[in-house]
Design a protein around this motif. Sequence first.
Motif, short mmCIF file in Angstrom:
data_model
loop_
_atom_site.label_atom_id
_atom_site.label_comp_id
_atom_site.label_asym_id
_atom_site.label_seq_id
_atom_site.Cartn_x
_atom_site.Cartn_y
_atom_site.Cartn_z
N GLY A 152 49.10 45.12 -4.89
CA GLY A 152 49.00 45.80 -3.40
C GLY A 152 48.46 47.13 -3.41
N TYR A 153 49.13 47.93 -2.60
CA TYR A 153 48.42 49.18 -2.39
C TYR A 153 49.63 50.33 -2.26
N TYR A 154 50.83 49.91 -2.44
CA TYR A 154 51.78 51.07 -2.03
C TYR A 154 52.75 51.13 -2.99
N ARG A 155 53.74 52.29 -3.09
CA ARG A 155 54.73 52.29 -3.92
C ARG A 155 55.96 51.54 -3.51
N HIS A 156 56.42 50.59 -4.23
CA HIS A 156 57.47 49.72 -3.66
C HIS A 156 58.68 50.33 -3.91
N SER A 157 58.92 51.26 -4.93
CA SER A 157 60.24 51.89 -5.36
C SER A 157 60.50 52.72 -4.28
N VAL A 158 59.91 53.42 -3.58
CA VAL A 158 60.32 54.53 -2.50
C VAL A 158 59.30 54.77 -1.50
N GLY A 159 60.03 54.74 -0.30
CA GLY A 159 59.04 54.86 0.86
C GLY A 159 58.57 56.44 1.24
N PRO A 442 24.19 58.54 -1.27
CA PRO A 442 25.53 59.56 -0.77
C PRO A 442 26.67 58.83 -1.08
N LEU A 443 27.75 59.65 -1.77
CA LEU A 443 28.97 58.96 -2.28
C LEU A 443 29.85 59.61 -1.15
N LEU A 444 30.68 58.78 -0.50
CA LEU A 444 31.59 59.11 0.60
C LEU A 444 33.20 58.62 0.26
N PRO A 445 34.06 59.01 1.13
CA PRO A 445 35.39 58.60 1.00
C PRO A 445 35.68 57.13 1.19
N TRP A 446 36.63 56.57 0.67
CA TRP A 446 36.92 55.17 0.89
C TRP A 446 36.47 54.54 1.96
N ILE A 447 37.00 55.24 3.00
CA ILE A 447 36.74 54.79 4.43
C ILE A 447 36.53 55.70 5.23
N ASP A 448 35.61 55.45 6.34
CA ASP A 448 35.40 56.75 7.42
C ASP A 448 36.59 56.81 8.24
N PRO A 449 37.17 58.02 8.17
CA PRO A 449 38.34 58.38 9.18
C PRO A 449 38.15 57.99 10.51
N GLU A 450 36.80 58.04 10.98
CA GLU A 450 36.55 57.71 12.41
C GLU A 450 36.69 56.29 12.76
N PHE A 452 38.86 54.29 10.57
CA PHE A 452 40.14 53.82 10.49
C PHE A 452 41.11 55.18 9.79
N ASN A 453 42.19 55.36 10.43
CA ASN A 453 42.75 56.66 9.68
C ASN A 453 44.44 56.79 9.99
N PRO A 454 44.98 55.72 9.38
CA PRO A 454 46.37 55.66 9.41
C PRO A 454 46.78 56.72 8.34
N GLY A 455 48.19 57.24 8.83
CA GLY A 455 48.62 58.35 7.80
C GLY A 455 48.75 58.07 6.30
N TYR A 456 48.86 56.76 5.82
CA TYR A 456 49.20 56.76 4.46
C TYR A 456 47.77 56.70 3.97
N LEU A 457 46.73 56.34 4.58
CA LEU A 457 45.23 56.44 3.97
C LEU A 457 45.03 57.76 4.04
N MET A 458 45.22 58.57 5.02
CA MET A 458 44.59 60.03 5.03
C MET A 458 45.37 60.79 3.88
N ARG A 459 46.58 60.48 3.74
CA ARG A 459 47.47 61.20 2.55
C ARG A 459 47.06 60.94 1.29
N GLY A 460 46.39 59.60 1.15
CA GLY A 460 46.08 59.27 -0.12
C GLY A 460 44.53 59.19 -0.61
N MET A 461 43.68 59.52 0.58
CA MET A 461 42.28 59.31 0.34
C MET A 461 41.91 59.83 -1.14
N HIS A 462 42.21 61.00 -1.48
CA HIS A 462 41.90 61.62 -2.49
C HIS A 462 41.90 60.84 -3.91
N LEU A 463 42.99 59.86 -3.84
CA LEU A 463 43.26 58.97 -5.06
C LEU A 463 42.49 57.90 -5.08
N LEU A 464 41.62 57.40 -3.96
CA LEU A 464 40.92 56.20 -3.84
C LEU A 464 39.44 56.32 -4.35
#
Length: 499
Positions: A152-159, A442-450, A452-464
């Motif tokens: 998956g893609y999120y931490r199951h232990s805590v929200g 060119p190397l770009l972020p995992w997805i273009d915020p324009e 798709f930009n939900p909060g969890y993705l914006m908070r964690g983009m630097h990890l992807l």
Amino acid sequence: MPDTTLARQTAAKTEHFDVLIVGAGISGIGGAYHLTTQMPDRSFVILETQESFGGTWLTHKYPGIRSDSDLHTFGYRFKPWKGKPIATAHEIKTYMGEVIEENDIARHIRYRHRIESASWSSQDNLWTIDAVRTDTGEALRFTANFLWMCQGYYRHSVGYTPEWPGMESFKGQIVHPQTWPEDLDYTGKKIVVIGSGATAATVIPAMADKAGHVTMLQRSPTYFIPGRNAIELAETLRQLEVDEEWIHEIVRRKILHDQSVFTRRSLEESDKVRAELLAGVRAHVGPDFPLEPHFTPSYRPWQQRIAFVPDGDLFKAIRGGKASVETDEIDRFVPEGILLKSGKTLEADIIVTATGFDLSVMGDIAFTVDGKPVDFADTVTYRGMMFTGVPNMVWVFGYFRASWTLRADLVGDFVCRLLDHMDKHQARKVQVALRPEDKDMPLLPWIDPENFNPGYLMRGMHLLPKRGDKPEWQHTQDYWNEKNIFPAIDLEDRAFVYG
């Protein structure tokens, strides 16, 4: 908890498998099916941290937990779904349990196995996986030729819960849906649910009948699609006594085609789509309810996920007075509830923080390749499933705008085809690498915020991982095209480096 380093040093034995699958959720069980049916001679094991299978459907236990995708497409392509399209967690786990039983997968699963590290050795062409039994503290070691990440893609232990001022002063109970207490009694209580996404839309109508009142508190609204929890085409085909396998395939194709058209229209005719979505909400909340500001998002449709509201239950609760909506920002928590920036106080006995989750890239496992730590943010993704510099590993990351399982099935076919290709060419190692023609890409972020930009993705983009500007070096999020592209991937392309 015993000292895991010492325990690991004294681990009794190492078990070896051809393939090690991480996670017994919807992706992991699907992967096991594909290995069982397409490569029956291949040995494999599934390591799962939790006490049973199900992944997100086991983690979440809040009232009303259900899918926000239809089960005709969220279900596997190989097993027809015969129930209502929006299903409860129990129904989904029952369906997965049938897949496990029908394909003798249970014997391959090890529960309560938390993986701590995965180390690749180019000298041995092997992954070494160190895990710990969460119930006993026993250290275990596995080796595998190939690693299939289905965690998956999120931490199951805590929200994810933001830190608001004054939270410690609140006299009531604060609950996150991801860690819902089994003994929580909300009968007759005043509930405030913070959030506006699919979780909030699920938990509010589920709590409304027993609670005194439920208030949905949102900083900004979300798009919803209310409708009858049924697929008319499926009902018609069943009346005609069409075989369930045919119904499954026909209905899936119809839904996926309609979703593709809807996605295109969301980009090209966003104002029209917006009006249609708001009209759907208006039909349920009635002519006098203020859609602005409560159900009129500032962004265009499909920049964030759109949840289906079966039978309009959220809006029925609002129209019936059992629930209400506040669109405002939190100033701080106070002993009796929440003080809003408008100056209004929302009284609450229980506050539910339906505020999302924390992105977890590769399950918080410490990866190394030949002794060097892997930072996935420094890698470039091949079609959102392989990463430069990381051998013999594939990751399942599903779709934002379509059902996760659609991509899990595509990746399952790809992995089996890749392993077969390696066997035929006597290759023990494969990794992806940028080709000479990709030198100046060119190397770009995992997805273009324009896009798709939900909060969890914006908070964690630097990890992807990074993406390129060519389709093969990105996760395009386009199932309608990928269903044809994946089977045609050229395994002799220079992007694949064998050894």
